[in-house]
Design a protein around this motif. Structure first.
Motif, PDB file in Angstrom:
ATOM      1  N   ALA A  15      -1.435   4.822  -0.749  1.00  0.00           N
ATOM      2  CA  ALA A  15      -1.114   3.579  -1.450  1.00  0.00           C
ATOM      3  C   ALA A  15      -0.679   2.479  -0.495  1.00  0.00           C
ATOM      4  O   ALA A  15      -0.790   1.286  -0.805  1.00  0.00           O
ATOM      5  N   MET A  16      -0.191   2.868   0.682  1.00  0.00           N
ATOM      6  CA  MET A  16       0.274   1.875   1.660  1.00  0.00           C
ATOM      7  C   MET A  16      -0.879   1.154   2.358  1.00  0.00           C
ATOM      8  O   MET A  16      -0.670   0.152   3.034  1.00  0.00           O
ATOM      9  N   GLU A  17      -2.104   1.654   2.194  1.00  0.00           N
ATOM     10  CA  GLU A  17      -3.233   1.050   2.896  1.00  0.00           C
ATOM     11  C   GLU A  17      -3.521  -0.369   2.415  1.00  0.00           C
ATOM     12  O   GLU A  17      -4.019  -1.198   3.171  1.00  0.00           O
ATOM     13  N   LYS A  18      -3.182  -0.651   1.145  1.00  0.00           N
ATOM     14  CA  LYS A  18      -3.371  -2.012   0.634  1.00  0.00           C
ATOM     15  C   LYS A  18      -2.359  -2.267  -0.470  1.00  0.00           C
ATOM     16  O   LYS A  18      -2.350  -1.586  -1.497  1.00  0.00           O
ATOM     17  N   GLY A  19      -1.503  -3.270  -0.229  1.00  0.00           N
ATOM     18  CA  GLY A  19      -0.486  -3.623  -1.203  1.00  0.00           C
ATOM     19  C   GLY A  19      -0.957  -4.698  -2.157  1.00  0.00           C
ATOM     20  O   GLY A  19      -2.117  -5.117  -2.142  1.00  0.00           O
ATOM     21  N   PRO A  20      -0.060  -5.201  -3.001  1.00  0.00           N
ATOM     22  CA  PRO A  20      -0.438  -6.203  -4.004  1.00  0.00           C
ATOM     23  C   PRO A  20      -0.936  -7.518  -3.412  1.00  0.00           C
ATOM     24  O   PRO A  20      -1.673  -8.254  -4.063  1.00  0.00           O
ATOM     25  N   LEU A  21      -0.544  -7.846  -2.153  1.00  0.00           N
ATOM     26  CA  LEU A  21      -1.038  -9.061  -1.510  1.00  0.00           C
ATOM     27  C   LEU A  21      -2.370  -8.841  -0.804  1.00  0.00           C
ATOM     28  O   LEU A  21      -2.984  -9.791  -0.312  1.00  0.00           O
ATOM     29  N   GLY A  22      -2.802  -7.589  -0.721  1.00  0.00           N
ATOM     30  CA  GLY A  22      -4.092  -7.293  -0.100  1.00  0.00           C
ATOM     31  C   GLY A  22      -4.022  -6.802   1.321  1.00  0.00           C
ATOM     32  O   GLY A  22      -5.056  -6.645   1.976  1.00  0.00           O
ATOM     33  N   PHE A  23      -2.808  -6.558   1.863  1.00  0.00           N
ATOM     34  CA  PHE A  23      -2.653  -6.133   3.243  1.00  0.00           C
ATOM     35  C   PHE A  23      -2.002  -4.756   3.316  1.00  0.00           C
ATOM     36  O   PHE A  23      -1.412  -4.264   2.339  1.00  0.00           O
ATOM     37  N   GLU A  24      -2.086  -4.140   4.485  1.00  0.00           N
ATOM     38  CA  GLU A  24      -1.415  -2.862   4.702  1.00  0.00           C
ATOM     39  C   GLU A  24       0.096  -3.038   4.553  1.00  0.00           C
ATOM     40  O   GLU A  24       0.665  -4.041   4.979  1.00  0.00           O
ATOM     41  N   VAL A  25       0.738  -2.042   3.930  1.00  0.00           N
ATOM     42  CA  VAL A  25       2.176  -2.101   3.659  1.00  0.00           C
ATOM     43  C   VAL A  25       2.918  -1.344   4.759  1.00  0.00           C
ATOM     44  O   VAL A  25       2.521  -0.240   5.143  1.00  0.00           O
ATOM     45  N   ILE A  26       3.984  -1.947   5.265  1.00  0.00           N
ATOM     46  CA  ILE A  26       4.782  -1.324   6.324  1.00  0.00           C
ATOM     47  C   ILE A  26       6.253  -1.343   5.957  1.00  0.00           C
ATOM     48  O   ILE A  26       6.682  -2.055   5.041  1.00  0.00           O
ATOM     49  N   LYS A  67      -0.143   8.108  -5.589  1.00  0.00           N
ATOM     50  CA  LYS A  67      -0.801   6.869  -5.149  1.00  0.00           C
ATOM     51  C   LYS A  67      -0.683   5.788  -6.215  1.00  0.00           C
ATOM     52  O   LYS A  67      -0.294   4.641  -5.927  1.00  0.00           O
ATOM     53  N   MET A  68      -0.994   6.129  -7.486  1.00  0.00           N
ATOM     54  CA  MET A  68      -0.944   5.129  -8.539  1.00  0.00           C
ATOM     55  C   MET A  68       0.495   4.708  -8.829  1.00  0.00           C
ATOM     56  O   MET A  68       0.763   3.528  -9.096  1.00  0.00           O
ATOM     57  N   GLY A  69       1.406   5.652  -8.747  1.00  0.00           N
ATOM     58  CA  GLY A  69       2.805   5.325  -9.000  1.00  0.00           C
ATOM     59  C   GLY A  69       3.373   4.397  -7.933  1.00  0.00           C
ATOM     60  O   GLY A  69       4.079   3.424  -8.231  1.00  0.00           O
ATOM     61  N   VAL A  70       3.060   4.673  -6.660  1.00  0.00           N
ATOM     62  CA  VAL A  70       3.558   3.819  -5.576  1.00  0.00           C
ATOM     63  C   VAL A  70       2.943   2.425  -5.680  1.00  0.00           C
ATOM     64  O   VAL A  70       3.627   1.407  -5.459  1.00  0.00           O
ATOM     65  N   ARG A  71       1.689   2.336  -6.032  1.00  0.00           N
ATOM     66  CA  ARG A  71       1.066   1.025  -6.205  1.00  0.00           C
ATOM     67  C   ARG A  71       1.775   0.210  -7.271  1.00  0.00           C
ATOM     68  O   ARG A  71       2.016  -0.998  -7.110  1.00  0.00           O
ATOM     69  N   GLN A  72       2.115   0.885  -8.370  1.00  0.00           N
ATOM     70  CA  GLN A  72       2.835   0.199  -9.441  1.00  0.00           C
ATOM     71  C   GLN A  72       4.213  -0.257  -8.965  1.00  0.00           C
ATOM     72  O   GLN A  72       4.642  -1.380  -9.247  1.00  0.00           O
ATOM     73  N   ALA A  73       4.897   0.593  -8.199  1.00  0.00           N
ATOM     74  CA  ALA A  73       6.235   0.253  -7.706  1.00  0.00           C
ATOM     75  C   ALA A  73       6.175  -0.899  -6.704  1.00  0.00           C
ATOM     76  O   ALA A  73       7.049  -1.772  -6.687  1.00  0.00           O
ATOM     77  N   LEU A  74       5.139  -0.896  -5.858  1.00  0.00           N
ATOM     78  CA  LEU A  74       5.011  -1.981  -4.888  1.00  0.00           C
ATOM     79  C   LEU A  74       4.831  -3.325  -5.581  1.00  0.00           C
ATOM     80  O   LEU A  74       5.357  -4.351  -5.136  1.00  0.00           O
ATOM     81  N   ALA A  75       4.064  -3.324  -6.674  1.00  0.00           N
ATOM     82  CA  ALA A  75       3.853  -4.566  -7.407  1.00  0.00           C
ATOM     83  C   ALA A  75       5.148  -5.082  -8.023  1.00  0.00           C
ATOM     84  O   ALA A  75       5.285  -6.285  -8.276  1.00  0.00           O
ATOM     85  N   GLU A  76       6.100  -4.179  -8.273  1.00  0.00           N
ATOM     86  CA  GLU A  76       7.376  -4.579  -8.861  1.00  0.00           C
ATOM     87  C   GLU A  76       8.454  -4.821  -7.800  1.00  0.00           C
ATOM     88  O   GLU A  76       9.584  -5.161  -8.134  1.00  0.00           O
ATOM     89  N   GLY A  77       8.085  -4.638  -6.522  1.00  0.00           N
ATOM     90  CA  GLY A  77       9.102  -4.674  -5.463  1.00  0.00           C
ATOM     91  C   GLY A  77       9.193  -5.977  -4.716  1.00  0.00           C
ATOM     92  O   GLY A  77       9.731  -6.016  -3.608  1.00  0.00           O
ATOM     93  N   SER A  78       8.676  -7.067  -5.296  1.00  0.00           N
ATOM     94  CA  SER A  78       8.726  -8.392  -4.654  1.00  0.00           C
ATOM     95  C   SER A  78       8.088  -8.344  -3.263  1.00  0.00           C
ATOM     96  O   SER A  78       8.775  -8.348  -2.239  1.00  0.00           O
ATOM     97  N   ALA A  79       6.757  -8.297  -3.257  1.00  0.00           N
ATOM     98  CA  ALA A  79       6.019  -8.191  -1.989  1.00  0.00           C
ATOM     99  C   ALA A  79       6.262  -9.416  -1.100  1.00  0.00           C
ATOM    100  O   ALA A  79       6.372 -10.543  -1.581  1.00  0.00           O
TER     101      ALA A  79
END
Length: 653
Positions: free
Chosen positions: A502-513, A539-551
């Motif tokens: 899930a870290m390969e692409k975050g809600p902004l479209g870039f790799e998450v670090i 993977k799906m759960g982390v993607r959802q959490a990232l979208a809620e985590g103020s990217a």
């Protein structure tokens, strides 16, 4: 054969100097390289000579560096304008690092641009060696009509299209000649005890003895003598050529110098390869300077058989040629020879460090005109990078596209022309995509259940995950606090794998670090649960959490070391600040007189602009190297524009 390089800034008349020197006693023979290094063979004083005319411009400086590897001595051409002395700084730096004996020639003296003493003083700011004036000009008003030789104390009047005429030293120049000669003798006496004693005893040393001392200390590379003239009118050419003939060291001295630099036995050093280029229907051509006898087609050189050996200036590829010690020759079908390198019969030794090109500052993606050229482009760039040390080739992160790093826009243009003319590969270029990342600014929790029933065995996994931002540079971390076997131990690695994916692409479209994921709870099914199901749930759960985590967008920041003549250091603070960089300070460059090393942190997206601003502010002299330092947050309109642009690029692809 004796060999020398003529180098210097653009518009200082280097090619004219070579042409006039070669024509003093006959017709020269010339050959050209696509990279601008021209080779001229001629005869002077019943001796064969070879002049390497190195291209001007700092983007081509590496070819001048490599030419010095094959040169007994060099001529540095400079302008007669004191304010242009800084343009010679990169060449003085290279010459002194190489240890090559040098004669500095102030060309275009027919143009009244300033006082000669001011030119020498300005150049001395960048020279570790003493610049020793050997001639002074004879003036009539604003015109320079001749010169006085400070050793022989003879004066010469220039004549257009003819050799200069011997005249008595004019009264108007006598006082200046006496003053300059006294200064010359004082400097020479620093290297000769006999001369020092003669001066102390107030005895006039004979000219022959002074010429011998001058010759010795040039061969020992202890001073840089300065001669003057105007090559376009043929003025000063005979004096310059005689200085080379009588004072430049022989090829044996070059072999000893190169052997010391590479820490190898001089007796085993057979040759030095110094230039290479590709020709249509011929392949790779390598230029080599023979440092010993016995080199011919079929001989062993660099651990393999030497291919066809040619005289590079005769224009005939099939002419038989057996080079003697000191000769420069071309060889084809010798692809095993690296360039540049020092060569024995059984090995190729890496050249001295001073032959290294400065770090390329311009990065571009090369896009082939057709799909069939994609594989061919990769192979061809690899070949070209072997013959052009100023070129670096790698693949763009993420896309795998061909990324070339060149010395500047002129170097890039020449590269594209070579690809088209020699290899028939048409390319266009574009800037590489900046390397951005994203992270989150606040923690979040998510409960995600993956359930799928399609007949037969189903898929089931239930995970509760806690997501939180990590410290900068900590990267991705994973932990678990589950108890009681709600998620079997053998499925926990699958949860971690899904989170990493899930870290390969975050809600902004870039790799998450710099994000931590903790598995806190979950459920499983004895039949339908599997590693795949838990990996998918994570993977799906982390993607959802990232979208809620103020990217938050993260931009790369590079630590840059900028090398510039000291006169330009003051302008860099404003340049770096305008690029939203951070100035770290600067120090004197201990390896080059008159240079500073300026250190700064610069955003990755501003490096292209830094290269342009640096070229503009330093007349193309300054250069920088960079290393990745860290990622930092980027907010506001700039971040929004980057995210929108990235989204548009994804839509296009």
């Amino acid at each position: 054969m004796r060999c020398f390089t003529v180098l210097g800034p653009s518009q200082t008349g280097k090619s004219t100097v070579v042409e006039k020197l070669g024509s003093l006693e006959g017709a020269p023979r010339k050959s050209n390289s696509p990279y601008g290094l021209n080779l001229t063979e001629f005869t002077f004083g019943n001796e064969p000579w070879c002049a390497l005319d190195a291209p001007g411009g700092n983007e081509a400086l590496v070819h001048a560096q490599h030419a010095l590897l094959a040169s007994d001595a060099c001529i540095l051409c400079v302008s007669p304008a004191p304010e242009e002395a800084v343009l010679a700084a990169p060449y003085l730096r290279v010459i002194e690092a190489s240890g090559t004996p040098c004669i500095l020639f102030v060309n275009r003296m027919d143009e009244p641009r300033g006082r000669l003493r001011d030119v020498i003083a300005a150049l001395q700011d960048y020279a570790g060696h003493t610049l020793l004036l050997r001639q002074i000009p004879i003036r009539e008003g604003d015109r320079i009509v001749g010169s006085c030789d400070l050793i022989s104390e003879r004066a010469w009047r220039y004549r257009e299209g003819q050799t200069s005429a011997l005249i008595a030293i004019p009264e108007s120049a006598a006082e200046r000649e006496h003053e300059a000669r006294t200064e010359l003798l004082e400097h020479l006496s620093e290297f000769d005890d006999w001369l020092l004693e003669e001066l102390i005893e107030d005895r006039e040393p004979p000219s022959d003895a002074l010429y011998a001392i001058s010759s010795r200390i040039l061969k020992e590379n202890k001073i840089i003598p300065v001669l003057i003239g105007a090559a376009s009118h043929g003025n000063g050419m005979m004096r310059l050529m005689k200085a080379l003939r009588h004072e430049a060291p022989p090829v044996e001295a070059l072999r000893e110098r190169l052997a010391r630099a590479a820490n190898i036995d001089a007796g085993k050093l057979a040759a030095a390869s110094f230039h290479a280029y590709h020709r249509q229907n011929v392949g790779k051509t390598v230029l080599v300077r023979a440092l010993g006898e016995g080199l011919k087609q079929g001989a062993s050189l660099g651990s393999a058989t030497l291919g066809a050996v040619q005289d590079p200036a005769n224009g005939r590829s099939n002419a038989p040629f057996v080079p003697a010690a000191g000769d420069v020759f071309a060889t084809v079908k010798s692809d095993h020879l690296p360039v540049p390198s020092l060569l024995s019969s059984d090995a190729a030794v890496a050249p001295p460090e001073w032959t290294e090109a400065s770090t390329p500052m311009l990065e571009r993606i090369l896009v082939p005109g057709s799909e069939r050229d994609e594989n061919k482009l990769s192979e061809t760039l690899a070949k070209l990078s072997e013959t052009d040390r100023g070129l670096k080739v790698r693949q763009e992160e993420g896309t795998g596209a061909q990324l070339v790093c060149t010395q500047g826009p002129v170097h890039l243009r020449d590269l594209c022309r070579t690809l088209s003319d020699v290899f028939h590969i048409a390319v266009t270029d574009r800037p590489p995509s900046p390397i951005y990342r994203e992270t989150i600014s606040k923690p979040s929790e998510v409960h995600y259940r993956h359930r799928k029933q399609t007949g037969g065995a189903g898929q089931f996994a239930d995970v509760k995950l806690s997501i939180h931002p990590n410290e900068r540079g900590q990267g991705f971390t994973f932990g678990e606090t589950v108890k009681g076997g709600v998620v079997p131990r053998n499925y926990i690695p699958a949860v971690e794998a899904g989170a990493r994916e899930a870290m390969e692409k975050g809600p902004l479209g870039f790799e998450v670090i710099d994000v931590g994921v903790t598995l806190t709870d979950g459920q499983h099914h004895t039949v339908d649960s599997s590693e795949y199901a838990f990996r998918t749930a994570a993977k799906m759960g982390v993607r959802q959490a990232l979208a809620e985590g103020s990217a938050v967008l993260m931009q790369p920041v590079f630590r840059s070391e900028i090398h510039i003549p000291s006169v330009y250091s003051g302008s860099l603070v404003q340049i770096v600040s305008a690029l939203k960089g951070q100035v770290l300070g600067f120090d004197r460059d201990e390896t080059a007189k008159g240079w500073d090393i300026f250190r700064a942190l610069v955003p990755g997206g501003a490096l292209d602009e830094l290269a342009r601003a640096l070229r503009s502010a330093t007349q193309g002299i300054g250069y920088f190297s960079k290393t990745f330092d860290h990622f930092e947050e980027l907010y506001g309109k700039e971040a929004d524009a980057i995210v929108r642009a990235h989204g548009a690029q994804r839509a296009e692809h």
